[in-house]
Scaffold this motif. Structure first.
Motif, mmCIF file in Angstrom:
data_model
loop_
_atom_site.group_PDB
_atom_site.id
_atom_site.type_symbol
_atom_site.label_atom_id
_atom_site.label_comp_id
_atom_site.label_asym_id
_atom_site.label_seq_id
_atom_site.Cartn_x
_atom_site.Cartn_y
_atom_site.Cartn_z
ATOM 1 N N LEU A 53 0.686 -1.164 -0.160
ATOM 2 C CA LEU A 53 -0.400 -0.130 0.182
ATOM 3 C C LEU A 53 1.212 1.527 -0.425
ATOM 4 O O LEU A 53 0.027 1.569 0.301
ATOM 5 C CB LEU A 53 -1.010 0.265 1.105
ATOM 6 C CG LEU A 53 -2.319 -1.292 1.263
ATOM 7 C CD1 LEU A 53 -2.906 -0.905 2.743
ATOM 8 C CD2 LEU A 53 -2.455 -1.392 -0.254
ATOM 9 N N LYS A 56 -0.805 4.101 -1.240
ATOM 10 C CA LYS A 56 -1.482 4.621 -1.457
ATOM 11 C C LYS A 56 -1.995 5.226 0.014
ATOM 12 O O LYS A 56 -3.174 6.045 -0.195
ATOM 13 C CB LYS A 56 -2.743 3.429 -1.766
ATOM 14 C CG LYS A 56 -2.446 2.743 -3.154
ATOM 15 C CD LYS A 56 -3.440 1.040 -3.324
ATOM 16 C CE LYS A 56 -3.201 0.949 -4.837
ATOM 17 N NZ LYS A 56 -3.554 -0.333 -4.637
ATOM 18 N N GLY A 206 -4.915 -6.219 1.206
ATOM 19 C CA GLY A 206 -4.440 -4.977 1.395
ATOM 20 C C GLY A 206 -5.746 -4.459 0.667
ATOM 21 O O GLY A 206 -6.297 -2.882 0.847
ATOM 22 N N MET A 210 -7.863 -0.725 1.816
ATOM 23 C CA MET A 210 -8.028 0.576 1.327
ATOM 24 C C MET A 210 -9.914 0.652 1.514
ATOM 25 O O MET A 210 -9.837 1.981 1.267
ATOM 26 C CB MET A 210 -8.021 0.457 -0.155
ATOM 27 C CG MET A 210 -5.575 0.125 0.296
ATOM 28 S SD MET A 210 -5.405 1.925 1.053
ATOM 29 C CE MET A 210 -5.942 3.423 0.118
#
Lengths: 220, 220
Positions: A53, A56, A206, A210
């Motif tokens: 991630l 992000k 993941g 998110m």
């Protein structure tokens, strides 16, 4: 008498957990309480998730251990913002420990906070830390009967991550049977199968993290 | 206030542990408190040990679990005298639970009593059950750093059994390094490496158990 004292402790804990929740909300941080047996792969899952991630979300970690700072060391070597809590014999984190840790973290630079609880499938289940999600990790060598033996953690989890799928060929773990029985005791939990060694399943896990971050941030 | 209550609990526990010790001595039984993380292989080690010692000693088992009777079921299927204690959420056995179990076992038909504690590397360490030996089982997939993270159990053990050596080729566990660091924190403990799957090392472990039984019986 004993029950009275326990009640007081839990009620004090819940008040501080509420403070933690408000602080996290004000900073738009999603907190994830990661719980498992010793050696199930909590730290490795965090390392893999940060890697997956990194473009992000900014991830911070509170590391809970009875003793030592081995895990915080691993995270900090990987460049991850981490703070170690040593419980000094205590078998779980509580809201007050997390409160102190929050005061020592750069909260404006964190989107997702992983709270790695003490390695224990029992005691952490009784203590609200102010987290948004409870995630339990079960590693395949532990065997597929653990939800029946340690029901509190497994029935209250928001997600269950079955780790060490790379060892499935060598251990006694019936993954299909496990999926069915786990769904029978916890309908709401998401179930992921991952390997911290090969990276299998980390993308799906993941993506879910998110998605949950989006939900936490869009909640009023 | 909290400390006061905790002290009372521990002191009451120690008194009952002493009663258990006297009862076991009067019946010439050696009691072994088996402690480990969930899924490290306590029940399998008991099954293997009974098999190895069946001509030499009569073995009984007290099975401790938060919930379920899966393990007592396995033992009783194998023809072993076993009694299940469910702690109902509790994270360890205490002397009083063992006291009740002793009242329900055929003590005149038992030489060695294995007390399989709740799967937990932390809490069981604080409670004397009246046992003669504390044995910790560590399985190789848990990793070789556990003694540093959970010092109480590892430093007070009379023996450490490293289980699941059949998985050594597939996991991150440096056995030679582990031997050295473990000896550094606990000089007195015997160290065994076994596999509940292949039976490797069970003979050596069984011989040690028999040697200890001899010592317990010849003690005045």
């Amino acid at each position: 008498m004993e029950v009275k004292v326990l009640k007081d402790i839990l009620s004090a804990n819940n008040q501080i957990a509420e403070q933690n929740r408000r602080l996290l909300a004000s900073k738009k941080i999603m907190a994830v309480n990661l719980m498992s047996s010793p050696g199930a792969g909590k730290t490795t899952l965090i390392l893999r998730t940060v890697e997956a991630l990194k473009e992000k979300a900014r991830i911070g970690v509170i590391e809970g251990d009875v003793s030592s700072s081995i895990d915080a060391g691993k995270l900090s070597q990987a460049g991850i913002t981490a703070i170690q809590i040593n419980t000094g014999g205590g078998c779980h984190l509580d809201a007050s420990m997390v409160n102190s840790a929050l005061a020592n973290l750069p909260l404006d630079e964190i989107d997702i906070l992983f709270i790695e609880n003490v390695g224990n499938l029992i005691c952490p289940g009784g203590f609200d830390l102010g987290e948004h999600l409870k995630v339990v990790i079960l590693s395949t060598p532990e065997g597929d009967d653990k939800p029946h033996k340690y029901p509190l953690l497994f029935t209250t989890a928001d997600a269950l991550v079955v780790n060490k799928t790379d060892l499935l060929a060598h251990v006694n773990f019936d993954l299909d049977g496990f999926r069915r029985t786990f769904k029978g005791i916890n309908q709401k939990a998401a179930l992921f199968t991952v390997s911290g060694v090969t990276g299998e399943g980390i993308r799906e896990w993941g993506a879910w993290v998110m998605e949950k971050l989006g939900e936490v941030r869009s909640a009023k």
